[in-house]
Motif scaffolding. Sequence first.
Motif, PDB file in Angstrom:
ATOM      1  N   TRP A   1       0.789  -1.238   0.000  1.00 28.90           N
ATOM      2  CA  TRP A   1       0.000   0.000   0.000  1.00 28.90           C
ATOM      3  C   TRP A   1       0.824   1.293   0.000  1.00 28.90           C
ATOM      4  O   TRP A   1       0.675   2.136  -0.878  1.00 28.90           O
TER       5      TRP A   1
ATOM      6  N   ASP B   1      -2.339  -5.346  -1.060  1.00 29.07           N
ATOM      7  CA  ASP B   1      -3.365  -4.477  -0.479  1.00 29.07           C
ATOM      8  C   ASP B   1      -4.417  -4.155  -1.538  1.00 29.07           C
ATOM      9  O   ASP B   1      -4.559  -4.871  -2.539  1.00 29.07           O
ATOM     10  N   ASP B   2      -5.129  -3.079  -1.362  1.00 29.73           N
ATOM     11  CA  ASP B   2      -6.228  -2.678  -2.247  1.00 29.73           C
ATOM     12  C   ASP B   2      -5.759  -2.584  -3.706  1.00 29.73           C
ATOM     13  O   ASP B   2      -4.616  -2.211  -3.964  1.00 29.73           O
TER      14      ASP B   2
ATOM     15  N   TYR C   1      -6.032  -8.496   0.826  1.00 34.60           N
ATOM     16  CA  TYR C   1      -6.792  -7.390   1.417  1.00 34.60           C
ATOM     17  C   TYR C   1      -8.251  -7.481   1.024  1.00 34.60           C
ATOM     18  O   TYR C   1      -8.576  -7.823  -0.113  1.00 34.60           O
TER      19      TYR C   1
ATOM     20  N   CYS D   1     -11.971   0.782   0.354  1.00 37.28           N
ATOM     21  CA  CYS D   1     -11.523   2.165   0.554  1.00 37.28           C
ATOM     22  C   CYS D   1     -11.179   2.860  -0.759  1.00 37.28           C
ATOM     23  O   CYS D   1     -11.480   4.036  -0.941  1.00 37.28           O
ATOM     24  N   SER D   2     -10.546   2.144  -1.687  1.00 40.35           N
ATOM     25  CA  SER D   2     -10.176   2.805  -2.945  1.00 40.35           C
ATOM     26  C   SER D   2     -11.423   3.314  -3.657  1.00 40.35           C
ATOM     27  O   SER D   2     -11.380   4.312  -4.375  1.00 40.35           O
TER      28      SER D   2
ATOM     29  N   LYS E   1      -6.068  -8.965   5.544  1.00 40.05           N
ATOM     30  CA  LYS E   1      -6.290  -7.646   6.134  1.00 40.05           C
ATOM     31  C   LYS E   1      -7.716  -7.236   5.787  1.00 40.05           C
ATOM     32  O   LYS E   1      -8.096  -7.264   4.617  1.00 40.05           O
TER      33      LYS E   1
ATOM     34  N   ASP F   1     -10.377  -4.308   5.924  1.00 38.06           N
ATOM     35  CA  ASP F   1     -10.591  -2.870   6.074  1.00 38.06           C
ATOM     36  C   ASP F   1     -12.057  -2.597   6.421  1.00 38.06           C
ATOM     37  O   ASP F   1     -12.866  -3.524   6.510  1.00 38.06           O
TER      38      ASP F   1
ATOM     39  N   CYS G   1     -13.849   0.638   5.256  1.00 33.99           N
ATOM     40  CA  CYS G   1     -14.484   1.794   4.604  1.00 33.99           C
ATOM     41  C   CYS G   1     -15.920   1.486   4.221  1.00 33.99           C
ATOM     42  O   CYS G   1     -16.776   2.364   4.234  1.00 33.99           O
TER      43      CYS G   1
ATOM     44  N   CYS H   1      -8.537  -3.843  10.276  1.00 29.19           N
ATOM     45  CA  CYS H   1      -8.114  -2.503   9.853  1.00 29.19           C
ATOM     46  C   CYS H   1      -9.285  -1.537   9.916  1.00 29.19           C
ATOM     47  O   CYS H   1      -9.799  -1.117   8.890  1.00 29.19           O
TER      48      CYS H   1
ATOM     49  N   TRP I   1      -8.953   1.276  11.805  1.00 29.94           N
ATOM     50  CA  TRP I   1      -8.294   2.547  12.145  1.00 29.94           C
ATOM     51  C   TRP I   1      -8.594   3.061  13.550  1.00 29.94           C
ATOM     52  O   TRP I   1      -8.797   4.257  13.758  1.00 29.94           O
TER      53      TRP I   1
ATOM     54  N   ARG J   1      -5.610  -2.285  13.831  1.00 35.43           N
ATOM     55  CA  ARG J   1      -5.117  -0.920  13.664  1.00 35.43           C
ATOM     56  C   ARG J   1      -5.644  -0.063  14.799  1.00 35.43           C
ATOM     57  O   ARG J   1      -6.821  -0.133  15.148  1.00 35.43           O
TER      58      ARG J   1
ATOM     59  N   ASP K   1      -4.568   6.111   8.905  1.00 31.91           N
ATOM     60  CA  ASP K   1      -3.417   5.722   8.076  1.00 31.91           C
ATOM     61  C   ASP K   1      -2.200   6.595   8.362  1.00 31.91           C
ATOM     62  O   ASP K   1      -2.292   7.819   8.442  1.00 31.91           O
TER      63      ASP K   1
ATOM     64  N   ASP L   1       0.088   0.717  12.249  1.00 33.51           N
ATOM     65  CA  ASP L   1       0.092   0.776  10.780  1.00 33.51           C
ATOM     66  C   ASP L   1       1.452   0.352  10.192  1.00 33.51           C
ATOM     67  O   ASP L   1       2.447   0.209  10.895  1.00 33.51           O
ATOM     68  N   ILE L   2       1.416   0.217   8.871  1.00 38.85           N
ATOM     69  CA  ILE L   2       2.589  -0.201   8.092  1.00 38.85           C
ATOM     70  C   ILE L   2       3.726   0.801   8.316  1.00 38.85           C
ATOM     71  O   ILE L   2       3.471   1.989   8.538  1.00 38.85           O
TER      72      ILE L   2
HETATM   73  C1  GAL Z   1      -7.137   2.198   4.254  1.00 46.26           C
HETATM   74  C2  GAL Z   1      -6.166   1.373   5.068  1.00 46.26           C
HETATM   75  C3  GAL Z   1      -4.842   1.399   4.363  1.00 46.26           C
HETATM   76  C4  GAL Z   1      -5.011   0.793   2.981  1.00 46.26           C
HETATM   77  C5  GAL Z   1      -6.114   1.533   2.218  1.00 46.26           C
HETATM   78  C6  GAL Z   1      -6.459   0.849   0.926  1.00 46.26           C
HETATM   79  O1  GAL Z   1      -8.374   2.220   4.897  1.00 46.26           O
HETATM   80  O2  GAL Z   1      -6.070   1.893   6.367  1.00 46.26           O
HETATM   81  O3  GAL Z   1      -3.880   0.692   5.107  1.00 46.26           O
HETATM   82  O4  GAL Z   1      -5.309  -0.557   3.098  1.00 46.26           O
HETATM   83  O5  GAL Z   1      -7.293   1.627   2.984  1.00 46.26           O
HETATM   84  O6  GAL Z   1      -7.426   1.556   0.200  1.00 46.26           O
END
Ligand code: GAL
Length: 632
Positions: A50, A85-86, A135, A143-144, A187, A189, A191, A253, A255, A272, A276, A307-308
């Motif tokens: 990520w 990841d995403d 992910y 999240c993306s 992982k 998330d 969102c 995750c 947050w 988490r 981020d 976090d990373i």
């Molecule tokens: C966030 C997450 C990040 C990453 C991102 C991908 O919510 O905290 O670590 O995974 O989404 O869209």
Amino acid sequence: MRLKTQLLIASFMVALVSPLSVFAQPVAKGVWLGNEVGAAKTPPMGWNSWNAFRTEVDEAKVMGAAQALVDEGLAKKGYTYVNLDDGWWQKRRLTDGRMIIRTRIFPSAATPDGTTSFRGFTDRLHSMGLKAGLYTDVGHNACSQAFDLHSPNLPEGTAEERQVGLDGHVSQDINLYFKEWGFDYLKVDACGLADFAPDSKLVKDNGYIGLTPEIDRASLNRTDSDRVEKRYAAVAAALKETNPDNDYVFSICNWGMANVREWGKDVGSSWRTSSDITPNWSSMLHNYDSAVKRALYAGPGHWNDPDILFIGAGDFDADHLTEARTHFTLWAMMNAPLLISYDLRKAPQSLLDIWGNTDLIAVNQDPAGNQAVVAYDSDDAQILVKTMADGHKVVALFNRTASPAKVNLLASHLKLKGDAPIQLTDLWSKAGSTFTGETEFELAPHETRVFSVQGARELTDGVYLSEIPGAINVADDGVREPQLDPTVHRMIDPWAGTRSGGSWPQYAGWGGAQADMTPYAQALQIADHTYDSGIGVLGNSLLQVKNEGYAIFRATVGVDDSTSNRDRAVTFAVYADGKLVAKTPPLKFGDAAQDISADIAGHKIIELLATDDSAAKEQPVVVTWGGARLQK
Ligand code: GAL
């Protein structure tokens, strides 16, 4: 009035005045409730796509990182998880709900019938001695789909096809990811639970199917923490069922939201603790603060995740090695997952030397899993002390500021004798030095000095509980309503900038159990007597302690002088494998502390109960297990 009606009214009156509303009093369980499922006996280590690539990830980049982990010797040092990841997904196939991979960026996933599979990809990683991570999101969307709308790698198709998250497909997806595709790490998330409100501009503009938010990032009260916990618990159950070999990691995750800093330990391998990280000093401080005072909530199998790593970029790039070393040292001391996120195909030696510091990796991976405890605290400098499995200490002196800082290190910070020599070995320079009683360091701006320590223990025949947080499970911390933790550095939000009214406390967890201080960050003190060592917690709490060969439990207990609830009396009780072995009379504010000692020889699980009859709406009582220790 008929008798039945009279009785009903009478019982209603009793209900109004009687302690129906007494806050739930925990009871000893006699079994270890700490979460040890999964493969994260020590904090997970590896690489994540990520921070390095966001959604512009592809197979060559990931395999390049994997190869570099092997070639640079990082894999041998423990960096084995390679986590996608995403960005990997194309869509959910509607005929059977199966997730389809974006083969344009993962060509090896293509199959003649378009079904797609990551099996070849994970097989390659496994054949390199590595493990594979994936992910997903706990809601419908990821999240993306809210924050990377420019991305060429967003899920495609109809609104239904773009629902790539787990919701409604938990067991199907987990079976696919673990059984069929062979992943080892997930992982998850959140969102999907936070950003897709049905009437939002995002949902309307992008034609998503909305989901009424269960997480409101700006409001703990408007967050449905129980519901969020239940969703993650359902994922945990599916993971357990799908992985009878127990070889999996579940990375939560969300947050730091929805009170996860309290319940994450019971559900995931890591959770988490904050938003981020960005490659910026202030963001690093924020994320570090969100985890550093949660030592009692982590241990083997369950870790705080700030976090990373962002080593290699911005304030932590190769031109800022002091900051990069600090970031790494702090994560190592906190037992945080160590996930590199850098394009390892072109990493300079100076950064490889940071990730590859075997002494600090050993600190992070120590099997006792004792997260460092804050021995000195301020906004300027902090001293963190970690007790290793063999009993020796590691200390980090952290200058949070952009100016030089003078830091006095005392034997008492280390719980070592002040009249015997103490040897320090610097874990970056490897230089040795010795002091007795007290020594002083001048830290450069943003510098962290970290030392392995040898000296004579204050407590010669045992350990203080505050030295072994990894052996403690906070089964119930007595917190009534989750409260926001005010001790986390408030950065300018990297996304909102100063457009919002300000940066306020965001994460629940205030009032949680603490090592060597009260739940509200005061010195431990009972009836005017202070305790340097001990556990601070609220009334109606249950702490579980793993006993590995000690014969006696001792503490000096009472209501802490800092409590604002001075009315209630607290009873302290110790159980060994479910059997009551010691108990105090009810103790009130101002009462002299009581010594409590219990024979625990041969018992595996020691439970510390502090109970009172305060009402649910009342301020909790603050209690202190002063000098709590296990002795031979
Ligand atoms: C966030 C997450 C990040 C990453 C991102 C991908 O919510 O905290 O670590 O995974 O989404 O869209």
